[in-house]
Design a protein around this motif. Structure first.
Motif, PDB file in Angstrom:
ATOM      1  N   ASP A  25       0.783  -1.244  -0.083  1.00  0.00           N
ATOM      2  CA  ASP A  25      -0.052   0.104  -0.104  1.00  0.00           C
ATOM      3  C   ASP A  25       0.828   1.271   0.054  1.00  0.00           C
ATOM      4  OD1 ASP A  25      -2.222  -1.519  -0.059  1.00  0.00           O
ATOM      5  OD2 ASP A  25      -2.710  -1.314   2.118  1.00  0.00           O
ATOM      6  N   ALA A  26       2.082   1.018   0.390  1.00  0.00           N
ATOM      7  CA  ALA A  26       3.130   2.509   0.526  1.00  0.00           C
ATOM      8  C   ALA A  26       3.309   2.944  -0.955  1.00  0.00           C
ATOM      9  CB  ALA A  26       4.129   1.948   1.383  1.00  0.00           C
ATOM     10  N   VAL A  27       3.252   1.719  -1.975  1.00  0.00           N
ATOM     11  CA  VAL A  27       3.868   2.120  -3.366  1.00  0.00           C
ATOM     12  C   VAL A  27       2.391   2.364  -4.110  1.00  0.00           C
ATOM     13  CG1 VAL A  27       5.237   1.140  -5.272  1.00  0.00           C
ATOM     14  CG2 VAL A  27       5.697   0.650  -3.001  1.00  0.00           C
ATOM     15  N   PRO A  28       2.550   3.526  -4.899  1.00  0.00           N
ATOM     16  CA  PRO A  28       1.302   3.799  -5.697  1.00  0.00           C
ATOM     17  C   PRO A  28       1.406   3.103  -6.796  1.00  0.00           C
ATOM     18  CG  PRO A  28       2.959   5.640  -5.994  1.00  0.00           C
ATOM     19  CD  PRO A  28       3.471   4.732  -4.808  1.00  0.00           C
ATOM     20  N   ASP A  29       0.031   2.521  -7.203  1.00  0.00           N
ATOM     21  CA  ASP A  29      -0.037   1.958  -8.596  1.00  0.00           C
ATOM     22  C   ASP A  29       0.034   2.605  -9.992  1.00  0.00           C
ATOM     23  OD1 ASP A  29      -2.219   3.116  -8.110  1.00  0.00           O
ATOM     24  OD2 ASP A  29      -3.495   1.580  -8.797  1.00  0.00           O
ATOM     25  N   SER A  30       0.148   4.193  -9.802  1.00  0.00           N
ATOM     26  CA  SER A  30       0.306   4.892 -10.783  1.00  0.00           C
ATOM     27  C   SER A  30       0.836   6.157 -10.405  1.00  0.00           C
ATOM     28  CB  SER A  30      -1.044   5.088 -11.602  1.00  0.00           C
ATOM     29  OG  SER A  30      -1.979   5.717 -11.071  1.00  0.00           O
ATOM     30  N   LEU A  31       1.461   7.043 -11.549  1.00  0.00           N
ATOM     31  CA  LEU A  31       1.863   8.299 -11.165  1.00  0.00           C
ATOM     32  C   LEU A  31       0.999   9.293 -12.349  1.00  0.00           C
ATOM     33  CD1 LEU A  31       5.740   7.213 -11.177  1.00  0.00           C
ATOM     34  CD2 LEU A  31       4.348   7.859  -9.167  1.00  0.00           C
ATOM     35  N   ARG A  32       1.292  10.426 -11.947  1.00  0.00           N
ATOM     36  CA  ARG A  32       0.812  11.735 -12.883  1.00  0.00           C
ATOM     37  C   ARG A  32       1.810  12.266 -13.521  1.00  0.00           C
ATOM     38  NH1 ARG A  32      -4.369  10.774 -14.515  1.00  0.00           N
ATOM     39  NH2 ARG A  32      -5.618  10.236 -12.935  1.00  0.00           N
ATOM     40  N   CYS A  33       1.726  12.318 -14.687  1.00  0.00           N
ATOM     41  CA  CYS A  33       2.632  13.400 -15.432  1.00  0.00           C
ATOM     42  C   CYS A  33       2.402  14.780 -15.206  1.00  0.00           C
ATOM     43  CB  CYS A  33       2.470  13.298 -16.845  1.00  0.00           C
ATOM     44  SG  CYS A  33       3.615  14.640 -17.988  1.00  0.00           S
ATOM     45  N   ASP A  34       3.621  15.476 -14.621  1.00  0.00           N
ATOM     46  CA  ASP A  34       3.497  17.044 -14.168  1.00  0.00           C
ATOM     47  C   ASP A  34       3.140  17.895 -15.148  1.00  0.00           C
ATOM     48  OD1 ASP A  34       3.507  16.313 -11.347  1.00  0.00           O
ATOM     49  OD2 ASP A  34       5.762  16.238 -11.378  1.00  0.00           O
ATOM     50  N   SER A  35       3.359  17.466 -16.471  1.00  0.00           N
ATOM     51  CA  SER A  35       3.260  18.295 -17.571  1.00  0.00           C
ATOM     52  C   SER A  35       1.689  18.304 -18.247  1.00  0.00           C
ATOM     53  CB  SER A  35       4.224  17.820 -18.774  1.00  0.00           C
ATOM     54  OG  SER A  35       3.904  18.804 -19.924  1.00  0.00           O
ATOM     55  N   CYS A  36       1.336  16.919 -18.702  1.00  0.00           N
ATOM     56  CA  CYS A  36       0.054  17.072 -19.056  1.00  0.00           C
ATOM     57  C   CYS A  36      -1.084  16.310 -18.290  1.00  0.00           C
ATOM     58  CB  CYS A  36       0.413  16.152 -20.420  1.00  0.00           C
ATOM     59  SG  CYS A  36       0.539  14.322 -20.459  1.00  0.00           S
ATOM     60  N   TYR A  46       8.871   6.950 -18.218  1.00  0.00           N
ATOM     61  CA  TYR A  46       8.806   8.168 -17.748  1.00  0.00           C
ATOM     62  C   TYR A  46      10.083   8.755 -17.278  1.00  0.00           C
ATOM     63  CZ  TYR A  46       8.930   6.716 -12.714  1.00  0.00           C
ATOM     64  OH  TYR A  46       9.626   6.443 -11.414  1.00  0.00           O
ATOM     65  N   PHE A  47       9.922  10.077 -17.169  1.00  0.00           N
ATOM     66  CA  PHE A  47      11.198  10.598 -16.892  1.00  0.00           C
ATOM     67  C   PHE A  47      11.104  11.464 -15.529  1.00  0.00           C
ATOM     68  CE2 PHE A  47      10.612  10.660 -21.366  1.00  0.00           C
ATOM     69  CZ  PHE A  47      11.854  10.052 -21.783  1.00  0.00           C
ATOM     70  N   ASP A  48      11.834  11.538 -14.659  1.00  0.00           N
ATOM     71  CA  ASP A  48      12.108  12.337 -13.305  1.00  0.00           C
ATOM     72  C   ASP A  48      13.264  13.296 -13.528  1.00  0.00           C
ATOM     73  OD1 ASP A  48      12.193  13.238 -10.819  1.00  0.00           O
ATOM     74  OD2 ASP A  48      11.965  11.259  -9.979  1.00  0.00           O
ATOM     75  N   VAL A  49      12.889  14.527 -13.733  1.00  0.00           N
ATOM     76  CA  VAL A  49      13.743  15.831 -13.746  1.00  0.00           C
ATOM     77  C   VAL A  49      13.658  16.446 -12.553  1.00  0.00           C
ATOM     78  CG1 VAL A  49      14.539  17.473 -15.224  1.00  0.00           C
ATOM     79  CG2 VAL A  49      13.530  15.606 -16.289  1.00  0.00           C
ATOM     80  N   ASP A  50      14.504  16.310 -11.770  1.00  0.00           N
ATOM     81  CA  ASP A  50      14.616  17.202 -10.360  1.00  0.00           C
ATOM     82  C   ASP A  50      13.120  17.000  -9.660  1.00  0.00           C
ATOM     83  OD1 ASP A  50      17.142  18.109 -10.940  1.00  0.00           O
ATOM     84  OD2 ASP A  50      16.435  19.669 -11.867  1.00  0.00           O
ATOM     85  N   GLY A  51      12.493  16.022  -9.524  1.00  0.00           N
ATOM     86  CA  GLY A  51      11.337  15.637  -9.028  1.00  0.00           C
ATOM     87  C   GLY A  51      10.134  16.059  -9.581  1.00  0.00           C
ATOM     88  N   ARG A  52      10.234  16.485 -10.989  1.00  0.00           N
ATOM     89  CA  ARG A  52       9.140  16.660 -11.862  1.00  0.00           C
ATOM     90  C   ARG A  52       8.973  15.267 -12.651  1.00  0.00           C
ATOM     91  NH1 ARG A  52       6.201  21.121 -12.857  1.00  0.00           N
ATOM     92  NH2 ARG A  52       5.859  20.547 -14.865  1.00  0.00           N
ATOM     93  N   LEU A  53       7.852  14.831 -12.757  1.00  0.00           N
ATOM     94  CA  LEU A  53       7.627  13.578 -13.620  1.00  0.00           C
ATOM     95  C   LEU A  53       7.137  14.112 -15.048  1.00  0.00           C
ATOM     96  CD1 LEU A  53       5.976  11.081 -10.993  1.00  0.00           C
ATOM     97  CD2 LEU A  53       8.324  11.565 -11.501  1.00  0.00           C
ATOM     98  N   TYR A  54       7.595  13.443 -15.897  1.00  0.00           N
ATOM     99  CA  TYR A  54       6.983  13.459 -17.490  1.00  0.00           C
ATOM    100  C   TYR A  54       6.774  12.213 -18.229  1.00  0.00           C
ATOM    101  CZ  TYR A  54       9.207  17.959 -17.065  1.00  0.00           C
ATOM    102  OH  TYR A  54       9.436  19.468 -16.431  1.00  0.00           O
ATOM    103  N   CYS A  55       5.646  11.907 -18.478  1.00  0.00           N
ATOM    104  CA  CYS A  55       5.386  10.710 -19.395  1.00  0.00           C
ATOM    105  C   CYS A  55       6.138  10.424 -20.495  1.00  0.00           C
ATOM    106  CB  CYS A  55       3.656  10.606 -19.654  1.00  0.00           C
ATOM    107  SG  CYS A  55       3.166  11.993 -20.775  1.00  0.00           S
ATOM    108  N   GLY A  56       5.978   9.325 -21.120  1.00  0.00           N
ATOM    109  CA  GLY A  56       6.739   9.393 -22.368  1.00  0.00           C
ATOM    110  C   GLY A  56       6.230  10.149 -23.824  1.00  0.00           C
ATOM    111  N   GLY A  57       5.195  10.612 -23.458  1.00  0.00           N
ATOM    112  CA  GLY A  57       4.561  11.434 -24.598  1.00  0.00           C
ATOM    113  C   GLY A  57       5.016  12.915 -24.302  1.00  0.00           C
TER     114      GLY A  57
END
Length: 78
Positions: A25-36, A46-57
């Motif tokens: 339960d401590a691990v989320p089953d999905s993440l959200r792209c901070d851009s879109c 996905y990409f993690d750039v200084d804590g901001r997440l970006y999806c493949g798109g």
């Protein structure tokens, strides 16, 4: 409160104290792209750039964010 080492609830209590959840339960089953705002699920890149997440798109935006984060390290003055 004192617990014996063979108490079956001891592991649960330690895990709950550390994570606030139990096990998976401590691990989320999905993440959200901070851009879109797209949902990123297991197996997706996905990409993690200084804590901001970006999806493949949002790869191009992630690449720009990476360049912006290290750009100042490569500026020299003669």
């Amino acid at each position: 409160m004192i617990y014996h080492t063979d108490d079956p609830s001891l592991r649960y209590l330690i895990d709950e104290h550390r994570t606030g959840h139990y096990g998976e339960d401590a691990v989320p089953d999905s993440l959200r792209c901070d851009s879109c705002g797209a949902r990123i699920t297991g197996g997706e890149t996905y990409f993690d750039v200084d804590g901001r997440l970006y999806c493949g798109g949002c790869r191009e935006e992630a690449e720009r964010a990476v360049i912006d984060s290290v750009f100042d390290d490569y500026i020299y003055e003669f």
